[in-house]
Design a protein around this motif. Structure first.
Motif, mmCIF file in Angstrom:
data_model
loop_
_atom_site.group_PDB
_atom_site.id
_atom_site.type_symbol
_atom_site.label_atom_id
_atom_site.label_comp_id
_atom_site.label_asym_id
_atom_site.label_seq_id
_atom_site.Cartn_x
_atom_site.Cartn_y
_atom_site.Cartn_z
ATOM 1 N N ASN A 22 -29.614 -22.709 -8.271
ATOM 2 C CA ASN A 22 -28.693 -23.518 -7.486
ATOM 3 C C ASN A 22 -27.369 -23.700 -8.223
ATOM 4 O O ASN A 22 -26.307 -23.665 -7.610
ATOM 5 N N ALA A 23 -27.437 -23.865 -9.531
ATOM 6 C CA ALA A 23 -26.227 -24.074 -10.320
ATOM 7 C C ALA A 23 -25.409 -22.796 -10.478
ATOM 8 O O ALA A 23 -24.192 -22.846 -10.619
ATOM 9 N N GLN A 24 -26.057 -21.625 -10.429
ATOM 10 C CA GLN A 24 -25.376 -20.364 -10.698
ATOM 11 C C GLN A 24 -25.148 -19.505 -9.461
ATOM 12 O O GLN A 24 -24.512 -18.464 -9.555
ATOM 13 N N GLU A 25 -25.624 -19.943 -8.332
ATOM 14 C CA GLU A 25 -25.561 -19.121 -7.122
ATOM 15 C C GLU A 25 -24.123 -18.953 -6.628
ATOM 16 O O GLU A 25 -23.370 -19.913 -6.527
ATOM 17 N N VAL A 26 -23.755 -17.733 -6.288
ATOM 18 C CA VAL A 26 -22.421 -17.438 -5.781
ATOM 19 C C VAL A 26 -22.253 -17.976 -4.364
ATOM 20 O O VAL A 26 -21.213 -18.494 -3.999
ATOM 21 N N ASN A 27 -23.289 -17.880 -3.531
ATOM 22 C CA ASN A 27 -23.238 -18.342 -2.144
ATOM 23 C C ASN A 27 -23.554 -19.826 -2.028
ATOM 24 O O ASN A 27 -23.961 -20.271 -0.964
ATOM 25 N N HIS A 28 -23.392 -20.558 -3.081
ATOM 26 C CA HIS A 28 -23.712 -21.986 -3.097
ATOM 27 C C HIS A 28 -23.061 -22.686 -1.903
ATOM 28 O O HIS A 28 -21.870 -22.586 -1.680
ATOM 29 N N GLY A 29 -23.861 -23.364 -1.116
ATOM 30 C CA GLY A 29 -23.357 -24.092 0.036
ATOM 31 C C GLY A 29 -23.277 -23.273 1.313
ATOM 32 O O GLY A 29 -22.968 -23.803 2.367
ATOM 33 N N ALA A 30 -23.520 -21.966 1.228
ATOM 34 C CA ALA A 30 -23.472 -21.121 2.423
ATOM 35 C C ALA A 30 -24.680 -21.411 3.310
ATOM 36 O O ALA A 30 -25.782 -21.625 2.809
ATOM 37 N N PRO A 31 -24.491 -21.427 4.635
ATOM 38 C CA PRO A 31 -25.640 -21.648 5.518
ATOM 39 C C PRO A 31 -26.618 -20.486 5.423
ATOM 40 O O PRO A 31 -26.222 -19.349 5.213
ATOM 41 N N ALA A 32 -27.896 -20.797 5.549
ATOM 42 C CA ALA A 32 -28.920 -19.762 5.474
ATOM 43 C C ALA A 32 -30.063 -20.128 6.397
ATOM 44 O O ALA A 32 -30.380 -21.309 6.552
ATOM 45 N N PRO A 33 -30.687 -19.117 7.008
ATOM 46 C CA PRO A 33 -31.874 -19.406 7.823
ATOM 47 C C PRO A 33 -32.947 -20.048 6.957
ATOM 48 O O PRO A 33 -33.255 -19.551 5.884
ATOM 49 N N GLY A 34 -33.482 -21.169 7.388
ATOM 50 C CA GLY A 34 -34.514 -21.852 6.622
ATOM 51 C C GLY A 34 -33.955 -22.867 5.645
ATOM 52 O O GLY A 34 -34.695 -23.614 5.039
ATOM 53 N N GLY A 35 -32.644 -22.861 5.410
ATOM 54 C CA GLY A 35 -32.024 -23.841 4.538
ATOM 55 C C GLY A 35 -31.854 -23.379 3.101
ATOM 56 O O GLY A 35 -32.188 -22.256 2.720
ATOM 57 N N MET A 37 -33.286 -24.372 0.219
ATOM 58 C CA MET A 37 -34.472 -24.106 -0.602
ATOM 59 C C MET A 37 -35.056 -22.731 -0.295
ATOM 60 O O MET A 37 -35.464 -22.002 -1.196
ATOM 61 N N ALA A 38 -35.078 -22.358 0.972
ATOM 62 C CA ALA A 38 -35.580 -21.032 1.352
ATOM 63 C C ALA A 38 -34.689 -19.951 0.763
ATOM 64 O O ALA A 38 -35.182 -18.924 0.273
ATOM 65 N N ARG A 39 -33.366 -20.169 0.814
ATOM 66 C CA ARG A 39 -32.432 -19.178 0.269
ATOM 67 C C ARG A 39 -32.651 -19.010 -1.236
ATOM 68 O O ARG A 39 -32.680 -17.892 -1.748
ATOM 69 N N LEU A 40 -32.825 -20.125 -1.951
ATOM 70 C CA LEU A 40 -33.049 -20.043 -3.395
ATOM 71 C C LEU A 40 -34.373 -19.353 -3.721
ATOM 72 O O LEU A 40 -34.443 -18.524 -4.624
ATOM 73 N N ALA A 41 -35.419 -19.688 -2.976
ATOM 74 C CA ALA A 41 -36.727 -19.063 -3.220
ATOM 75 C C ALA A 41 -36.682 -17.567 -2.920
ATOM 76 O O ALA A 41 -37.386 -16.780 -3.565
ATOM 77 N N GLN A 42 -35.849 -17.154 -1.969
ATOM 78 C CA GLN A 42 -35.726 -15.731 -1.648
ATOM 79 C C GLN A 42 -35.238 -14.926 -2.850
ATOM 80 O O GLN A 42 -35.584 -13.762 -2.996
ATOM 81 N N HIS A 43 -34.433 -15.531 -3.729
ATOM 82 C CA HIS A 43 -33.975 -14.829 -4.931
ATOM 83 C C HIS A 43 -35.177 -14.388 -5.775
ATOM 84 O O HIS A 43 -35.212 -13.264 -6.277
ATOM 85 N N LEU A 44 -36.143 -15.270 -5.934
ATOM 86 C CA LEU A 44 -37.325 -14.935 -6.715
ATOM 87 C C LEU A 44 -38.102 -13.799 -6.057
ATOM 88 O O LEU A 44 -38.528 -12.855 -6.726
ATOM 89 N N LEU A 45 -38.273 -13.888 -4.740
ATOM 90 C CA LEU A 45 -39.049 -12.886 -4.016
ATOM 91 C C LEU A 45 -38.339 -11.534 -3.994
ATOM 92 O O LEU A 45 -38.972 -10.495 -4.206
ATOM 93 N N HIS A 46 -37.034 -11.527 -3.758
ATOM 94 C CA HIS A 46 -36.298 -10.260 -3.704
ATOM 95 C C HIS A 46 -36.240 -9.576 -5.064
ATOM 96 O O HIS A 46 -36.282 -8.347 -5.135
ATOM 97 N N GLN A 47 -36.129 -10.365 -6.115
ATOM 98 C CA GLN A 47 -36.060 -9.785 -7.458
ATOM 99 C C GLN A 47 -37.438 -9.619 -8.084
ATOM 100 O O GLN A 47 -37.555 -9.117 -9.196
ATOM 101 N N GLN A 48 -38.465 -10.047 -7.383
ATOM 102 C CA GLN A 48 -39.859 -9.955 -7.841
ATOM 103 C C GLN A 48 -40.017 -10.494 -9.257
ATOM 104 O O GLN A 48 -40.616 -9.871 -10.124
#
Length: 89
Positions: A22-35, A37-48
C-alpha cells in the motif's frame, strides 16, 4: 506457506505485505474491482510470492537467504494475510 486440506489450497504468511504494498504502490488510490484490499492481494497472486517487494521495507523480519520459499507453488483458494490496514479505508 502453502498447504492443502481436503481439496482446498491455503496460503498463509506472517509478514504484513499488504501494508508495505500500500505504501509503495504506483496506482495508490486508483479504483479497482473488489476495492483496495483486493487490488493489493492481487499483487501477491500475480507475482506468485508471499512477499513481492524487494528489497523488503526496513524493519521487516525476513531471511533473505530463504527467498525461494517466498514463492507460491500454486495459486491458493484461500489466502490468509495479517494486516494493519483498515478494510474499509
Amino acid at each position: 506457506c502453502t498447504f492443502k486440506l481436503n481439496d482446498t489450497v491455503f496460503g498463509a504468511t506472517s509478514v504484513d505485505a499488504l501494508f508495505q504494498l500500500n505504501a509503495q504502490e504506483v496506482n495508490h488510490g486508483a479504483p479497482a474491482p473488489g476495492g483496495r484490499m483486493a487490488r493489493l492481494a492481487q499483487h501477491l497472486l500475480h507475482q506468485q510470492s508471499y512477499h513481492p517487494i524487494y528489497p523488503p521495507a526496513e524493519g521487516t523480519l525476513l531471511d533473505l537467504q530463504q527467498w525461494q520459499s517466498w514463492g507460491m507453488p500454486v495459486q491458493p483458494d484461500v489466502l490468509m494475510l495479517p494486516g494493519r490496514l483498515s478494510t474499509f479505508g
